[in-house]
Every structure is written in C-alpha cells, then in structure tokens.
Design a protein around this motif. Sequence first.
Motif, PDB file in Angstrom:
ATOM      1  N   ARG A 154      -1.161   5.054 -11.365  1.00  0.00           N
ATOM      2  CA  ARG A 154      -1.207   5.888 -10.171  1.00  0.00           C
ATOM      3  C   ARG A 154      -0.418   5.243  -9.041  1.00  0.00           C
ATOM      4  NH1 ARG A 154      -7.378   8.170 -10.540  1.00  0.00           N
ATOM      5  NH2 ARG A 154      -6.693   9.643  -8.972  1.00  0.00           N
ATOM      6  N   VAL A 155       0.042   6.094  -8.130  1.00  0.00           N
ATOM      7  CA  VAL A 155       0.617   5.591  -6.890  1.00  0.00           C
ATOM      8  C   VAL A 155      -0.551   5.301  -5.949  1.00  0.00           C
ATOM      9  CG1 VAL A 155       2.065   6.117  -4.899  1.00  0.00           C
ATOM     10  CG2 VAL A 155       2.758   6.864  -7.184  1.00  0.00           C
ATOM     11  N   VAL A 156      -0.595   4.064  -5.443  1.00  0.00           N
ATOM     12  CA  VAL A 156      -1.717   3.640  -4.606  1.00  0.00           C
ATOM     13  C   VAL A 156      -1.205   2.940  -3.360  1.00  0.00           C
ATOM     14  CG1 VAL A 156      -3.159   3.332  -6.663  1.00  0.00           C
ATOM     15  CG2 VAL A 156      -2.003   1.351  -5.663  1.00  0.00           C
ATOM     16  N   ARG A 157      -2.083   2.848  -2.388  1.00  0.00           N
ATOM     17  CA  ARG A 157      -1.811   2.033  -1.207  1.00  0.00           C
ATOM     18  C   ARG A 157      -2.819   0.899  -1.188  1.00  0.00           C
ATOM     19  NH1 ARG A 157      -2.417   5.568   2.401  1.00  0.00           N
ATOM     20  NH2 ARG A 157      -4.504   5.037   3.178  1.00  0.00           N
TER      21      ARG A 157
ATOM     22  N   ARG B 149      -1.942  -5.464   6.813  1.00  0.00           N
ATOM     23  CA  ARG B 149      -0.720  -5.221   6.045  1.00  0.00           C
ATOM     24  C   ARG B 149      -1.047  -4.287   4.895  1.00  0.00           C
ATOM     25  NH1 ARG B 149       2.734  -7.909   2.115  1.00  0.00           N
ATOM     26  NH2 ARG B 149       0.998  -9.209   1.439  1.00  0.00           N
ATOM     27  N   SER B 150      -0.100  -3.488   4.477  1.00  0.00           N
ATOM     28  CA  SER B 150      -0.330  -2.594   3.347  1.00  0.00           C
ATOM     29  C   SER B 150       0.909  -2.531   2.463  1.00  0.00           C
ATOM     30  CB  SER B 150      -0.715  -1.187   3.818  1.00  0.00           C
ATOM     31  OG  SER B 150       0.374  -0.573   4.472  1.00  0.00           O
ATOM     32  N   ILE B 151       0.681  -2.229   1.182  1.00  0.00           N
ATOM     33  CA  ILE B 151       1.762  -2.065   0.201  1.00  0.00           C
ATOM     34  C   ILE B 151       1.505  -0.763  -0.532  1.00  0.00           C
ATOM     35  CG2 ILE B 151       2.924  -3.036  -1.830  1.00  0.00           C
ATOM     36  CD1 ILE B 151       1.691  -5.734  -1.119  1.00  0.00           C
ATOM     37  N   THR B 152       2.542   0.010  -0.734  1.00  0.00           N
ATOM     38  CA  THR B 152       2.440   1.235  -1.520  1.00  0.00           C
ATOM     39  C   THR B 152       3.321   1.107  -2.758  1.00  0.00           C
ATOM     40  OG1 THR B 152       2.020   2.594   0.437  1.00  0.00           O
ATOM     41  CG2 THR B 152       2.798   3.738  -1.530  1.00  0.00           C
ATOM     42  N   GLY B 153       2.774   1.491  -3.897  1.00  0.00           N
ATOM     43  CA  GLY B 153       3.553   1.427  -5.129  1.00  0.00           C
ATOM     44  C   GLY B 153       2.737   1.943  -6.293  1.00  0.00           C
ATOM     45  N   GLU B 154       3.353   1.948  -7.463  1.00  0.00           N
ATOM     46  CA  GLU B 154       2.645   2.367  -8.666  1.00  0.00           C
ATOM     47  C   GLU B 154       1.913   1.174  -9.263  1.00  0.00           C
ATOM     48  OE1 GLU B 154       3.371   4.252 -13.137  1.00  0.00           O
ATOM     49  OE2 GLU B 154       5.056   4.056 -11.745  1.00  0.00           O
ATOM     50  N   ALA B 155       0.649   1.370  -9.576  1.00  0.00           N
ATOM     51  CA  ALA B 155      -0.136   0.313 -10.223  1.00  0.00           C
ATOM     52  C   ALA B 155       0.269   0.256 -11.684  1.00  0.00           C
ATOM     53  CB  ALA B 155      -1.619   0.598 -10.074  1.00  0.00           C
TER      54      ALA B 155
ATOM     55  N   LEU C 270       1.595  -4.063  -8.447  1.00  0.00           N
ATOM     56  CA  LEU C 270       2.191  -2.845  -7.924  1.00  0.00           C
ATOM     57  C   LEU C 270       3.704  -2.918  -8.028  1.00  0.00           C
ATOM     58  CD1 LEU C 270       0.153  -2.169  -4.641  1.00  0.00           C
ATOM     59  CD2 LEU C 270      -0.348  -1.455  -6.984  1.00  0.00           C
ATOM     60  N   ALA C 271       4.324  -1.831  -8.525  1.00  0.00           N
ATOM     61  CA  ALA C 271       5.779  -1.704  -8.540  1.00  0.00           C
ATOM     62  C   ALA C 271       6.180  -0.866  -7.330  1.00  0.00           C
ATOM     63  CB  ALA C 271       6.241  -1.041  -9.832  1.00  0.00           C
ATOM     64  N   THR C 272       6.862  -1.475  -6.387  1.00  0.00           N
ATOM     65  CA  THR C 272       7.220  -0.796  -5.147  1.00  0.00           C
ATOM     66  C   THR C 272       8.541  -0.050  -5.299  1.00  0.00           C
ATOM     67  OG1 THR C 272       8.474  -2.640  -4.211  1.00  0.00           O
ATOM     68  CG2 THR C 272       6.070  -2.655  -3.896  1.00  0.00           C
ATOM     69  N   GLU C 273       8.829   0.798  -4.326  1.00  0.00           N
ATOM     70  CA  GLU C 273      10.083   1.557  -4.345  1.00  0.00           C
ATOM     71  C   GLU C 273      11.294   0.643  -4.222  1.00  0.00           C
ATOM     72  OE1 GLU C 273       9.938   4.476  -1.282  1.00  0.00           O
ATOM     73  OE2 GLU C 273       8.622   5.836  -2.440  1.00  0.00           O
ATOM     74  N   GLU C 274      11.092  -0.569  -3.713  1.00  0.00           N
ATOM     75  CA  GLU C 274      12.191  -1.530  -3.587  1.00  0.00           C
ATOM     76  C   GLU C 274      12.497  -2.231  -4.905  1.00  0.00           C
ATOM     77  OE1 GLU C 274       9.486  -1.565  -1.518  1.00  0.00           O
ATOM     78  OE2 GLU C 274      10.498  -0.422   0.065  1.00  0.00           O
ATOM     79  N   GLY C 275      11.747  -1.871  -5.960  1.00  0.00           N
ATOM     80  CA  GLY C 275      11.984  -2.472  -7.267  1.00  0.00           C
ATOM     81  C   GLY C 275      11.325  -3.821  -7.451  1.00  0.00           C
ATOM     82  N   VAL C 276      10.356  -4.129  -6.582  1.00  0.00           N
ATOM     83  CA  VAL C 276       9.651  -5.410  -6.652  1.00  0.00           C
ATOM     84  C   VAL C 276       8.276  -5.190  -7.261  1.00  0.00           C
ATOM     85  CG1 VAL C 276       8.691  -7.300  -5.285  1.00  0.00           C
ATOM     86  CG2 VAL C 276      10.868  -6.268  -4.626  1.00  0.00           C
ATOM     87  N   GLN C 277       7.872  -6.107  -8.148  1.00  0.00           N
ATOM     88  CA  GLN C 277       6.506  -6.072  -8.679  1.00  0.00           C
ATOM     89  C   GLN C 277       5.679  -7.090  -7.904  1.00  0.00           C
ATOM     90  OE1 GLN C 277       5.972  -6.203 -12.905  1.00  0.00           O
ATOM     91  NE2 GLN C 277       6.949  -4.213 -13.174  1.00  0.00           N
ATOM     92  N   GLU C 278       4.691  -6.598  -7.203  1.00  0.00           N
ATOM     93  CA  GLU C 278       3.900  -7.459  -6.327  1.00  0.00           C
ATOM     94  C   GLU C 278       2.442  -7.463  -6.751  1.00  0.00           C
ATOM     95  OE1 GLU C 278       3.391  -8.494  -1.594  1.00  0.00           O
ATOM     96  OE2 GLU C 278       4.965  -7.143  -2.302  1.00  0.00           O
TER      97      GLU C 278
END
Length: 297
Positions: A247-250, A257-263, A274-282
């Motif tokens: 899912r896309v989560v925040r 601070r917050s991060i949005t991306g796909e879990a 989380l995989a962010t729109e910037e292509g980073v896995q955090e």
Amino acid sequence: MTPRDASDANDKPNGNRWSDLDRPPLNGAALRRALVRDGGHGGLWCDVEVVERTGSTNSDLVALAAEGKASEGAVLVAEEQNAGRGRLDRQWTAPARSGLFFSVLLKPAEVPVQRWGWLPLLTGVAVAAGLSRSAGVDTALKWPNDLLVTVNGEERKAGGILAERAGDDAVVVGIGINVTLREDELPVPAAGSLALAGATTTDRDTVLRTVLRSLEEWYGRWREAGGDPAASGLQEAYAAGCATLGRVVRAELPGDRSITGEAVAIDGDGRLVLATEEGVQEPVGAGDIVHLRPAGS
C-alpha cells in the motif's frame, strides 16, 4: 503474583457474578488449569491472574517485575482498564468485560537484545492466528502493532499491542482486543470488534486460551532460533498477514517529519521499508503509519 480473580470479587452490583449475562466474567481458575502446566514447569505460562479492574495491566506487570514479584510467563488480565495505553501514549478505553485486556512477562535470554524489537510483531502474528482458530475472524496486521478486522467491507481496528522494557532482562507485552463492543460503544468510527466482524464465538475464556497458546508456540519457535526472524518463520508469517505491505502509506515520524511511499517489505530488524517516489528505499523503525491507498490500487 497472588491471584485475585474477577469471578471471586464482591464489588459487582449485588455481588452477583452473573449481573451482566451478555458479558460474563472470565473464569480465572479454569484459565489457570488450562494454561499453567505441571506447577508452572513444562510450559511458558507460570501464572494467570484475573483482576476486576486496574489502571493498566502493563504498568502493573512492569512494577511487579521490578519488585521481583513476577516471573517469566506471568499473565495479568483485567476485566476493565481505566488507564489503558497504546503506542504514543494514546488512551485505550472500553466497557468492562467487553474485551480482553492483558499483559505477559517475557524474558528472552537466548535472544540478542537487538532482536527484541520483533516481540510486538511476533505477538501480532500469534494473536491473529489465535483469533482465526478460536473466533473464525480473519485478522490483518497494520505495522507495527494494530489488529485489523473487516466490518461491512471496511477495515477497522479491533486491537493493539504495546511492548515495554521491564528492567534489563525482561519485556512486558500488553494486548487489547475488542470482543463484544457494539457499534454504539465504539470510541471512534474506525474501531471494530470481533462481534462486529462476525465472530463465530465471543467466549472470552476460549479466545484468551487460544491466543495465549498461539503466543507460547510462536515465542518458543522464535526463541529456539535465537530470535532469527527468518529461521523461525516469523518474518515470512508477518509479511503474509501484514495489511500495510503493498500500500501507499504515510509514515509520521518523530520530529514532525513524514515520508510517503509504497510499503514494500519488512526487513530483518522488523522495520517497514518504504519505496519513495524519488526511488529511495527507506526503512522506518518507529512512527505512526497512515494507509493512504489499498494494495494494488
């Protein structure tokens, strides 16, 4: 611990343990007979105490452990909590006998401390398996510690888990499960209960026994593997039951601070990746997770 069973208490209306037939008290003596084996030897659970009411079973059990009055495998259950807590110091409230509110004391000496962070996730897997077996309710896990059920096609929170250190060698894990909570009793619209999810039984004695047996099984498996989440099967089981993955989560993190991306994964430390729109896995190790879109949307 010295048991004081809710079934023996005299501070109910007219002293009648059957004053609420829809929500009968737990039977502490029967629970001990079913769960405490061989005088506390040969199984995890060494004592099961049921109290009429308390502020927080977690706080009580942490205090008992600090005083040397509770051993590993102690279980403390309250028919009612008036200061129950969730993560981030959120309040947990429910009518008396409408749910299961309990804490367990664990001392995983064989497991490196850096792997103890898996205990809330392990508990989630065990509780979900126990609820499926005992109540026929399909329970999903919202990372890191929420128990979700489906009510009228809608995902609702029916329970939560809170783990707290108790000294250097122990962890107290608290579990809260809404069992018979009715729609007009819900603290928030997003809450649910086993009854609202169509449970095949709401007998709290049966549900508690099954959940504790499931927790004993998963804890033993994890401990025997030295806390290795892959070797014990825990990492795979959690990922299979986790409603957050895909899912896309925040992620709302400490420090505003917050991060949005796909879990996309649960890593070896139990963190949500989380995989962010910037292509980073955090990886996220702590924070509040908000589900923004369903998996696959």
